[in-house]
Design a protein around this motif. Structure first.
Motif, PDB file in Angstrom:
ATOM      1  N   PRO A 203      -1.577   2.952  16.987  1.00 18.06           N
ATOM      2  CA  PRO A 203      -2.526   1.905  15.842  1.00 18.06           C
ATOM      3  C   PRO A 203      -2.850   2.706  14.631  1.00 18.06           C
ATOM      4  O   PRO A 203      -3.057   1.890  13.670  1.00 18.06           O
ATOM      5  N   ALA A 204      -2.879   3.987  14.374  1.00 17.92           N
ATOM      6  CA  ALA A 204      -3.010   4.817  13.185  1.00 17.92           C
ATOM      7  C   ALA A 204      -2.168   4.565  12.277  1.00 17.92           C
ATOM      8  O   ALA A 204      -2.133   4.940  10.939  1.00 17.92           O
ATOM      9  N   GLU A 205      -0.665   4.188  12.591  1.00 17.57           N
ATOM     10  CA  GLU A 205       0.233   4.096  11.742  1.00 17.57           C
ATOM     11  C   GLU A 205       0.953   2.716  11.516  1.00 17.57           C
ATOM     12  O   GLU A 205       1.792   2.639  10.603  1.00 17.57           O
ATOM     13  N   THR A 206       0.327   1.559  12.245  1.00 15.64           N
ATOM     14  CA  THR A 206       1.106   0.502  11.987  1.00 15.64           C
ATOM     15  C   THR A 206       0.934  -0.337  10.411  1.00 15.64           C
ATOM     16  O   THR A 206       1.641  -1.286  10.279  1.00 15.64           O
ATOM     17  N   ALA A 207      -0.154   0.249   9.751  1.00 22.34           N
ATOM     18  CA  ALA A 207      -0.320  -0.352   8.597  1.00 22.34           C
ATOM     19  C   ALA A 207       0.968  -0.097   7.616  1.00 22.34           C
ATOM     20  O   ALA A 207       1.276  -0.877   6.570  1.00 22.34           O
ATOM     21  N   ILE A 208       1.732   1.086   7.988  1.00 19.57           N
ATOM     22  CA  ILE A 208       3.403   1.070   7.600  1.00 19.57           C
ATOM     23  C   ILE A 208       4.196   0.259   8.018  1.00 19.57           C
ATOM     24  O   ILE A 208       5.209  -0.349   7.639  1.00 19.57           O
ATOM     25  N   HIS A 209       4.227   0.190   9.449  1.00 13.46           N
ATOM     26  CA  HIS A 209       5.337  -0.367  10.288  1.00 13.46           C
ATOM     27  C   HIS A 209       5.330  -1.788   9.787  1.00 13.46           C
ATOM     28  O   HIS A 209       6.403  -2.201   9.764  1.00 13.46           O
ATOM     29  N   ALA A 210       4.163  -2.488   9.909  1.00 16.21           N
ATOM     30  CA  ALA A 210       3.938  -3.817   9.666  1.00 16.21           C
ATOM     31  C   ALA A 210       4.666  -4.261   8.396  1.00 16.21           C
ATOM     32  O   ALA A 210       5.470  -5.389   8.414  1.00 16.21           O
ATOM     33  N   GLN A 211       4.442  -3.651   7.330  1.00 16.99           N
ATOM     34  CA  GLN A 211       5.075  -3.922   6.043  1.00 16.99           C
ATOM     35  C   GLN A 211       6.591  -3.632   6.252  1.00 16.99           C
ATOM     36  O   GLN A 211       7.400  -4.604   5.684  1.00 16.99           O
ATOM     37  N   ALA A 212       7.017  -2.667   6.829  1.00 11.87           N
ATOM     38  CA  ALA A 212       8.466  -2.319   6.643  1.00 11.87           C
ATOM     39  C   ALA A 212       9.075  -3.335   7.844  1.00 11.87           C
ATOM     40  O   ALA A 212      10.158  -3.856   7.467  1.00 11.87           O
ATOM     41  N   VAL A 213       8.690  -3.923   8.933  1.00 12.65           N
ATOM     42  CA  VAL A 213       9.320  -4.806   9.878  1.00 12.65           C
ATOM     43  C   VAL A 213       9.361  -5.976   9.055  1.00 12.65           C
ATOM     44  O   VAL A 213      10.377  -6.791   8.990  1.00 12.65           O
ATOM     45  N   LYS A 214       8.247  -6.749   8.526  1.00 16.95           N
ATOM     46  CA  LYS A 214       8.402  -7.747   7.688  1.00 16.95           C
ATOM     47  C   LYS A 214       9.419  -7.920   6.671  1.00 16.95           C
ATOM     48  O   LYS A 214      10.232  -8.647   6.574  1.00 16.95           O
ATOM     49  N   PHE A 215       9.419  -6.749   5.791  1.00 17.89           N
ATOM     50  CA  PHE A 215      10.326  -6.539   4.795  1.00 17.89           C
ATOM     51  C   PHE A 215      11.829  -6.505   5.388  1.00 17.89           C
ATOM     52  O   PHE A 215      12.783  -7.198   4.628  1.00 17.89           O
ATOM     53  N   PHE A 216      12.147  -5.735   6.171  1.00 13.95           N
ATOM     54  CA  PHE A 216      13.353  -5.586   6.511  1.00 13.95           C
ATOM     55  C   PHE A 216      13.966  -6.983   7.541  1.00 13.95           C
ATOM     56  O   PHE A 216      14.980  -7.392   7.077  1.00 13.95           O
ATOM     57  N   VAL A 217      13.107  -7.157   8.594  1.00 17.80           N
ATOM     58  CA  VAL A 217      13.809  -7.969   9.460  1.00 17.80           C
ATOM     59  C   VAL A 217      13.960  -9.347   8.731  1.00 17.80           C
ATOM     60  O   VAL A 217      15.032 -10.134   9.117  1.00 17.80           O
ATOM     61  N   SER A 218      12.875 -10.055   8.164  1.00 22.25           N
ATOM     62  CA  SER A 218      13.281 -11.273   7.494  1.00 22.25           C
ATOM     63  C   SER A 218      14.382 -11.406   6.509  1.00 22.25           C
ATOM     64  O   SER A 218      15.029 -12.297   6.738  1.00 22.25           O
ATOM     65  N   LYS A 219      14.670 -10.205   5.921  1.00 23.20           N
ATOM     66  CA  LYS A 219      15.998 -10.391   4.962  1.00 23.20           C
ATOM     67  C   LYS A 219      17.079 -10.138   5.773  1.00 23.20           C
ATOM     68  O   LYS A 219      18.106 -10.724   5.590  1.00 23.20           O
ATOM     69  N   ALA A 220      17.087  -9.396   6.788  1.00 18.92           N
ATOM     70  CA  ALA A 220      18.203  -9.053   7.726  1.00 18.92           C
ATOM     71  C   ALA A 220      18.614 -10.730   8.503  1.00 18.92           C
ATOM     72  O   ALA A 220      19.703 -11.133   8.449  1.00 18.92           O
ATOM     73  N   LEU A 221      17.651 -11.334   8.816  1.00 16.79           N
ATOM     74  CA  LEU A 221      17.684 -12.681   9.486  1.00 16.79           C
ATOM     75  C   LEU A 221      18.249 -13.692   8.503  1.00 16.79           C
ATOM     76  O   LEU A 221      19.208 -14.457   9.064  1.00 16.79           O
ATOM     77  N   MET A 222      17.885 -13.398   7.380  1.00 15.19           N
ATOM     78  CA  MET A 222      18.445 -14.789   6.102  1.00 15.19           C
ATOM     79  C   MET A 222      19.571 -14.300   5.878  1.00 15.19           C
ATOM     80  O   MET A 222      20.516 -15.329   5.706  1.00 15.19           O
ATOM     81  N   ASP A 223      19.956 -13.165   5.849  1.00 14.44           N
ATOM     82  CA  ASP A 223      21.515 -12.782   5.423  1.00 14.44           C
ATOM     83  C   ASP A 223      22.207 -13.162   6.594  1.00 14.44           C
ATOM     84  O   ASP A 223      23.525 -13.491   6.247  1.00 14.44           O
ATOM     85  N   ILE A 224      22.173 -12.794   7.618  1.00  8.84           N
ATOM     86  CA  ILE A 224      22.854 -13.263   8.817  1.00  8.84           C
ATOM     87  C   ILE A 224      23.217 -14.841   8.842  1.00  8.84           C
ATOM     88  O   ILE A 224      24.136 -15.286   8.812  1.00  8.84           O
ATOM     89  N   MET A 225      21.951 -15.489   8.443  1.00  6.24           N
ATOM     90  CA  MET A 225      22.383 -17.018   8.474  1.00  6.24           C
ATOM     91  C   MET A 225      23.204 -17.572   7.372  1.00  6.24           C
ATOM     92  O   MET A 225      24.214 -18.187   7.719  1.00  6.24           O
ATOM     93  N   ASN A 226      22.971 -16.889   6.190  1.00  9.02           N
ATOM     94  CA  ASN A 226      23.956 -17.302   5.038  1.00  9.02           C
ATOM     95  C   ASN A 226      25.328 -16.852   5.472  1.00  9.02           C
ATOM     96  O   ASN A 226      26.417 -17.621   5.026  1.00  9.02           O
ATOM     97  N   ARG A 227      25.540 -15.678   6.140  1.00  8.83           N
ATOM     98  CA  ARG A 227      27.068 -15.281   6.088  1.00  8.83           C
ATOM     99  C   ARG A 227      27.702 -16.121   7.468  1.00  8.83           C
ATOM    100  O   ARG A 227      28.763 -16.488   7.426  1.00  8.83           O
TER     101      ARG A 227
END
Length: 578
Positions: free
Chosen positions: A320-344
């Motif tokens: 819980p002391a580190e998830t201020a980093i993880h949450a931003q990174a997950v939203k940033f990466f996963v959303s782009k990855a999913l939308m890119d997959i859909m476009n391909r």
């Protein structure tokens, strides 16, 4: 590579929900895609689907067990919601996730009485909305104009909130409001508004917003005019609203985007089914090398996104002391990855991707519905802006260390300690152990042979080196480089750092699976493929997989498709069956 069902990673009640909703591809299923698309054409929520979720008691999934609900593990909640998103993202967001977002704020700061009242609503199948945004200010919550200022008998609400899911259909609303005219971060609070207790004429609804995607979700607004509210409606101590929101965002940004992987599961399954039945040049489209390459690349990217989201979700319990980093990174990466997959995938379907009839008809809806993954609740750019100023401190305090994250972070389905949202830190303070786990993991890498094992080691070494290069560049940044006006080269540092985090999550998930006997996760092919595609230069298309990795993933994809198993990191039960 042979898939086995990892039952320990799945909540047992997932079978109950799968059975209740049935096979969405079955044209005779009244809850299947034919009915989902009919509701979408009308721009309304799928009523029979909502009734089925009500009968299942989906609201209980958002309520902690301490208040009578089923919420004990966020990874189990994600699996339940993926089952819904896989069938109809509008049901996932419009029936479920909007109440979950509101609930997290209550569990984070509400009094026992407020939490019990909210739990009663959700357990009875009713809804709670959450009102953060004002169109004039977007994500700039510090400029919120909506006020809940002291009045003669408590608080007085004035102002409007817009783009709120279910605001008309909800029995209560959590509202982010200015509770002091003074500037600063302690001038805002969250207030819990029970609409049934408001005097007549002090609250009105704004017109519904019509959307291209998520057509059925009821988006509207609300306006208050000199509306009295008891002072005990504030969640937590007055002036702590922004802190509560920042803690809650760590939970919701991580889990909500993870739920969207269910959308891509269906899209990939639909595309594969289509190309297997379409004949070109005397053979099926699935036999064409380019089509096979795109589909295996999409499968690999889905596995990587799911793995990172899963690690980020487990971190909410474990780190819980580190998830201020993880949450931003997950939203940033996963959303782009999913939308890119859909476009391909849409390029593989060609003209069929926008056809609204036939076996692939659901794809065009999913392609529209996936878009909020990138901007809903927080835009990807906002996550990047939040990460950038933290990089120099991370480089100084963490990236040169040999610290490794706990093994439980990477054991999908393993036990987790209870979730305590109030323990989530607003700032990580430069401490983060996921990225440095890769260095320790390489040192402890199990012996092996073959092209996949060799490729995985080489790619792992690349990302260890990348973290060292990032440390040198980030330490040298000037204060002017860390502002919103930074140039694109500086912002690219955040993308490179996030890729290191994803690589570490995939490598360590594979390494820890080797000791657990999971036939799929312990095969180095999927992790080697993930790191291979992550290594692409920024802005360049992700590279095709080497032949050996592509062959392994292609056979795994066909195996799961033929048996109707989930296409994510953990194979879910056969579609529509328990």
């Amino acid at each position: 590579m042979t898939t086995v069902l990892a039952e320990g990673a799945l909540p047992a009640r997932l079978h109950t929900l799968e059975n209740a909703l049935g096979d969405p591809f079955d044209t005779g299923n009244r809850l299947g895609f034919r009915a989902v698309l009919a509701a979408d054409e009308c721009g309304e929520m799928f009523e029979d689907g909502e009734a089925a979720l009500h009968d299942y008691g989906l609201g209980a999934e958002f309520v902690p067990a301490a208040f009578g609900g089923r919420l004990t593990r966020l990874d189990h909640l994600v699996e339940i919601m993926r089952c819904v998103y896989r069938r109809d993202p509008c049901l996932g967001l419009g029936y479920g996730a909007s109440s979950f977002i509101a609930g997290v704020n209550l569990w984070a700061a509400g009094s026992d009485e407020q939490c019990r009242e909210a739990a009663r609503l959700l357990l009875s199948g009713r809804r709670i909305a959450v009102a953060y945004h004002e169109l004039a200010h977007g994500n700039d919550m510090a400029r919120t104009e909506f006020s809940a200022l002291p009045g003669p008998a408590g608080l007085v609400l004035n102002g409007r909130k817009e783009v709120i899911s279910n605001v008309r259909r909800a029995e209560a609303v959590v509202v982010f409001a200015r509770t002091s005219p003074r500037p600063g971060s302690r001038s805002h609070s969250q207030v819990y508004v029970d609409k049934s207790r408001l005097p007549a004429g002090r609250m009105s609804y704004l017109p519904r917003f019509r959307t291209t995607g998520m057509r059925g979700v009821q988006l509207g607004g609300i306006e208050f005019r000199d509306c009295p509210l008891p002072v005990d409606a504030v969640l937590g101590a007055p002036g702590r609203g922004l802190e509560t929101a920042l803690r809650s965002f760590q939970v919701t940004r991580t889990t909500l985007v993870s739920m969207f992987t269910g959308v891509v599961d269906t899209a990939l399954r639909t595309t594969l089914h289509h190309v297997q039945g379409r004949r070109l040049y005397g053979r099926t489209a699935a036999d064409l090398p380019h089509v096979r390459s795109v589909l295996t690349g999409a499968f690999s990217d889905l596995l990587a996104a799911d793995c990172f989201a899963t690690v980020g979700t487990r971190a909410l319990h474990l780190l819980p002391a580190e998830t201020a980093i993880h949450a931003q990174a997950v939203k940033f990466f996963v959303s782009k990855a999913l939308m890119d997959i859909m476009n391909r995938l849409s390029s593989v379907l060609g003209a069929h991707f926008y056809v609204r009839e036939g076996t692939a008809a659901v794809f065009q809806k999913l392609l529209r519905d996936i878009q909020p993954a990138g901007f809903g609740h927080a835009a990807r750019a906002a996550c990047q802006v939040s990460l950038l100023p933290q990089l120099p401190l991370l480089a100084r305090r963490s990236w040169s260390a040999d610290t490794a994250a706990p093994a439980g972070l990477f054991r999908s389905g393993g036990d987790l300690p209870p979730l305590d949202i109030r323990r989530l830190a607003i700032s990580a303070g430069g401490r983060e152990s996921l990225s440095t786990s890769l260095r320790a993991g390489l040192a402890a890498m199990p012996d092996g042979s073959g092209p996949a094992h060799t490729a995985l080691r080489a790619r792992g070494e690349h990302f260890v080196g990348e973290l060292g290069r990032l440390a040198e560049e980030c330490i040298a940044l000037s204060p002017s480089d860390l502002s919103v006006a930074a140039d694109s080269r500086v912002y690219d540092l955040t993308t490179r750092y996030v890729h290191v985090l994803v690589a570490a999550a995939c490598f360590e998930t594979w390494r820890h699976a080797c000791a657990g006997g999971d036939a799929f996760l312990s095969d180095p092919a999927w992790a080697a493929a993930a790191l291979h595609r992550l290594r692409a230069p920024l802005g360049a298309p992700r590279p095709a997989l080497p032949d050996a990795l592509e062959e392994a993933l292609w056979h795994e994809l066909l195996h799961r498709h033929d048996r109707s198993l989930g296409l994510g990191l953990v194979p879910r039960p056969p579609v529509g069956t328990g």
